[in-house]
Design a protein around this motif. Structure first.
Motif, PDB file in Angstrom:
ATOM      1  N   LEU A   1     -10.620  -3.155   4.094  1.00 54.35           N
ATOM      2  CA  LEU A   1     -10.134  -3.790   5.322  1.00 54.35           C
ATOM      3  C   LEU A   1     -11.133  -3.527   6.444  1.00 54.35           C
ATOM      4  CD1 LEU A   1      -7.610  -5.160   6.748  1.00 54.35           C
ATOM      5  CD2 LEU A   1      -7.008  -2.840   7.426  1.00 54.35           C
TER       6      LEU A   1
ATOM      7  N   THR B   1       0.726  -0.400   6.962  1.00 55.07           N
ATOM      8  CA  THR B   1      -0.330   0.159   6.116  1.00 55.07           C
ATOM      9  C   THR B   1      -0.714  -0.863   5.052  1.00 55.07           C
ATOM     10  OG1 THR B   1       0.577   2.350   6.424  1.00 55.07           O
ATOM     11  CG2 THR B   1      -0.932   2.060   4.594  1.00 55.07           C
ATOM     12  N   PHE B   2      -2.007  -1.132   4.944  1.00 55.06           N
ATOM     13  CA  PHE B   2      -2.502  -2.009   3.882  1.00 55.06           C
ATOM     14  C   PHE B   2      -2.738  -1.136   2.653  1.00 55.06           C
ATOM     15  CE2 PHE B   2      -3.214  -4.292   7.704  1.00 55.06           C
ATOM     16  CZ  PHE B   2      -3.292  -5.638   7.400  1.00 55.06           C
TER      17      PHE B   2
ATOM     18  N   ALA C   1      -5.720   0.720   6.730  1.00 51.63           N
ATOM     19  CA  ALA C   1      -5.634   0.668   5.264  1.00 51.63           C
ATOM     20  C   ALA C   1      -5.647   2.080   4.711  1.00 51.63           C
ATOM     21  CB  ALA C   1      -6.797  -0.140   4.698  1.00 51.63           C
TER      22      ALA C   1
ATOM     23  N   TRP D   1      -6.333   4.178   4.809  1.00 55.62           N
ATOM     24  CA  TRP D   1      -7.154   3.021   4.799  1.00 55.62           C
ATOM     25  C   TRP D   1      -8.448   3.364   4.154  1.00 55.62           C
ATOM     26  CZ3 TRP D   1     -10.775   1.941   9.126  1.00 55.62           C
ATOM     27  CH2 TRP D   1     -11.623   0.930   8.713  1.00 55.62           C
TER      28      TRP D   1
ATOM     29  N   GLY E   1      -3.170  -6.255  -1.300  1.00 56.63           N
ATOM     30  CA  GLY E   1      -3.016  -5.501  -0.057  1.00 56.63           C
ATOM     31  C   GLY E   1      -1.639  -5.720   0.512  1.00 56.63           C
TER      32      GLY E   1
ATOM     33  N   THR F   1      -4.454   7.432   6.819  1.00 56.55           N
ATOM     34  CA  THR F   1      -4.767   6.061   7.205  1.00 56.55           C
ATOM     35  C   THR F   1      -5.480   6.008   8.548  1.00 56.55           C
ATOM     36  OG1 THR F   1      -2.772   5.302   6.076  1.00 56.55           O
ATOM     37  CG2 THR F   1      -3.792   3.752   7.577  1.00 56.55           C
TER      38      THR F   1
ATOM     39  N   ALA G   1      -6.056  -1.809  -0.667  1.00 53.97           N
ATOM     40  CA  ALA G   1      -7.020  -2.712  -0.014  1.00 53.97           C
ATOM     41  C   ALA G   1      -8.417  -2.392  -0.539  1.00 53.97           C
ATOM     42  CB  ALA G   1      -6.962  -2.546   1.507  1.00 53.97           C
TER      43      ALA G   1
END
Length: 653
Positions: free
Chosen positions: A326, A318-319, A649, A14, A6, A631, A322
């Motif tokens: 998340l 921003t992940f 995410a 996400w 991540g 996201t 993931a």
């Protein structure tokens, strides 16, 4: 990328936000409607009788074949009444429909119950559709008994707020028609909060209704609330380095910059609405806390003054990748660290500054350090452990809430496994596991002064803890469904909780009492934010609306429409001029908080009757909408200089 951990990127888009148990929540309907107080000699007895005794209140039945006639007769009367009364009396449709249906089911008139449901369920307001879906599955007496775990005997009556004129009209009609069946239900199962004055309009009623238990009783919001801020300790703020040069080239002393009022003035005067300084015991400031406050004041002096003409820059974390899903995010007050809670039960902490995360050295190495040296705090850290990311293992289920302590030494996380864990950010190990909730814990948050924290979960209660006690200090019970989000008031004397019962409650930390109940949302609450001055509360829910509340008067004062999906994040800017909202619709929206709260109607009449007049168009308050690629926004945070950080995410769907 290391194990798809991540990576944090910027402005991308996400997966997996915490999806809460909406079904379990909706089943809480029965805990409200199948419940009646045991009434003896006119006195309400609040002991918890067994379930069969409670349901036996449905024994006082009339002729089952006439139920449809009773209901349609009342419906015809209300629809033919004057406009001014019709909106108020229409509130009766839903609770009467539910109780008459349950009465038929309890007395085993299953075919009549089915026919009654099919004929009238379409007439109910759209915001009750989820509850009606649950109700339609209760078709046998045994189903009602099977729901005994969800019964809550202390809050059973559905609350309707009606003007005296409308109430007299209803009473006269039912007595003339000798419609005892409906009159019995009104007296037995409903609480009618009668006020003197003009009846409310449909718009005013719609703004306030929609919760599992109807509206809040007016006396529920009468208690005094100390919403002011505590007096800050006074510090001498040292001058910045460039000011210390003392003289410029010409040898003249350099003029000192005048300090900005915004920093000093807050702490000088005692707020008349503030609680006494010692109302609840707060931890004493350590030297490191004082140092941090000084840093905070320096940053505040450089803070950007936001407004409609000066909107904040937004930095989006921003992940990516993931895949662990998340489910929670938090950012430290000084914006140096970010934490993510994940569905794979891990907690991951990143440094978002060039300074890496380091653990304390081992005991053997620590014994070699000169404890008197000035840089002892630097020497105790082990450089070999430095990294941008630390992963904390310990939970055995998805992590739904995370919260940094104000001093950045500790981190809280709560999980589906029913525990809240306290982690050290010096050693990156778990210090305590707090066990009190029997079911998933949806949210946790540290007090703004540290030491205390709150948690809320599927067991419908919120708990107040102190880090050095393994048992909760207070248990806040009263919600009729999951407690989905929790927030401390800036003065730490109160806690706000949002619930899947579609209400927000404000609790007094000192005695555990519920001092405010706010109704108006049409779906489970998922975000809460107090204004920096402590006067107002903003709430967001699955209905895509942000509602604004005046805490002192206990009134709704605004409604912000624009989001098209659940609002998971709300945050006021540092001086309270702007409210930012983040949603599952992949947008961040900025609202003019100054304009939203000016010229409020909080006179005695409005407070007494709840006649609120919300502006028709909240678009006037919308300052900007910022879309991500894909996201959903799960967290928002204003830095000390009013840069807005957002996090979520990336979702590839």
């Amino acid at each position: 990328m290391a194990e798809g951990a991540g990576r944090i990127g910027r402005w991308t888009g996400w997966g997996g936000c915490a999806t809460l148990l909406s079904l379990a929540v909706l089943q809480a309907l029965l805990l409200l409607f199948a419940n009646v107080f045991a009434v003896g000699g006119g006195v309400v007895v609040e002991d918890q009788p067994d379930v069969s005794a409670v349901l036996s209140a449905y024994n006082q039945q009339g002729d089952p074949t006439l139920y449809e006639e009773y209901y349609s007769g009342l419906k015809h009367f209300i629809e033919c009444s004057l406009d001014c009364h019709r909106a108020e009396l229409s509130q009766l449709f839903y609770p009467l429909f539910v109780h008459m249906y349950l009465e038929l089911v309890y007395n085993q008139h299953e075919s009549e119950a089915k026919s009654f449901f099919e004929r009238f369920h379409g007439d109910q307001e759209c915001y009750y559709q989820d509850d009606l879906r649950v109700l339609s599955s209760l078709t046998k007496k045994e189903h009602m008994k099977g729901n005994e775990t969800m019964l809550d005997f202390r809050t059973s009556k559905f609350v309707l707020r009606i003007s005296r004129d409308s109430y007299q009209l209803l009473k006269r009609h039912l007595q003339e028609k000798q419609n005892n069946q409906i009159w019995n239900i009104v007296q037995e199962h409903l609480y009618i909060d009668i006020f003197d004055g003009m009846p409310r309009s449909k718009q005013q009623i719609d703004a306030m209704v929609g919760s599992l238990a109807g509206e809040a009783k007016r006396e529920a919001n009468k208690a005094k609330v100390f919403f002011g801020l505590l007096k800050e300790p006074e510090f001498d703020v040292p001058l910045d380095d460039e000011d210390e040069e003392g003289e410029n080239e010409e040898g003249k002393p350099k003029k000192k910059k005048p300090k900005k009022d915004s920093v000093g003035s807050k702490s000088k005067k005692q707020d008349p609405n503030a609680p006494p300084q010692n109302r609840i015991p707060l931890p004493e400031l350590k030297d490191s806390d004082k140092l941090d406050k000084v840093m905070n004041m320096k940053e505040a002096a450089r803070r950007v003054r936001l407004g409609p003409e000066c909107l904040p820059s937004i930095c989006f974390y921003t992940f990516l990748n993931a895949y662990q899903g998340l489910t929670a995010v938090d950012i430290t007050d000084d914006s140096s660290m970010i934490v993510g809670g994940f569905a794979d039960s891990t907690v991951r902490v990143w440094s978002v500054t060039p300074k890496k995360l380091r653990s304390v050295k081992t005991a053997a190495d620590l014994s070699l350090i000169d404890k008197e040296s000035d840089d002892v705090l630097e020497r105790i850290m082990d450089e070999k452990t430095a990294s941008e990311l630390k992963i904390l293992y310990g939970h055995s289920g998805p992590v739904y809430g995370t919260s940094f302590s104000p001093d950045r030494n500790y981190l809280l996380s709560c999980s589906e496994d029913g525990t809240v864990r306290l982690w050290s950010l010096q050693t990156f190990t778990c210090l305590v596991g707090y066990k009190g909730h029997n079911y998933p814990v949806w949210d946790t948050q540290f007090s703004p002064y540290g030491y205390y924290f709150v948690s809320g979960g599927h067991d419908r209660v919120a708990r107040l803890w102190a880090t050095d006690h393994y048992q909760p200090l207070r248990i806040f019970a009263g919600h009729l469904a999951d407690v989905t989000c929790t927030r401390f008031h800036p003065n730490s004397n109160y806690i706000a909780t949002g619930s899947a019962d579609r209400t927000i409650r404000l609790w007094d930390v000192l005695n555990g009492n519920c001092v405010r109940i706010f109704t108006g949302h049409k779906g489970p609450i998922h975000s809460l934010a107090f204004s920096p001055n402590g006067r107002f509360l903003a709430t967001g829910a699955t209905d895509g609306r942000v509602l604004l509340w005046d805490i002192g008067h206990g009134l709704m004062v605004g409604e912000l429409k624009g989001h098209t999906d659940t609002i998971y994040a709300l945050r006021f800017s540092r001086d309270g001029e702007i409210l930012a909202s983040g949603s599952m619709d992949n947008t961040v929206r900025l609202w003019d908080a100054v304009k939203a709260f000016e010229d409020l109607e909080t006179d005695d009449f409005t407070t007494a009757t709840g006649h609120i007049n919300l502006p028709e168009n909240s678009q006037d308050l919308l300052l900007g909408t910022y879309m991500t690629k894909s996201t959903p926004v799960v967290h928002l945070h204003f830095t000390r200089r009013n840069l807005l950080l957002a996090a979520g995410a990336y979702s590839s769907q």
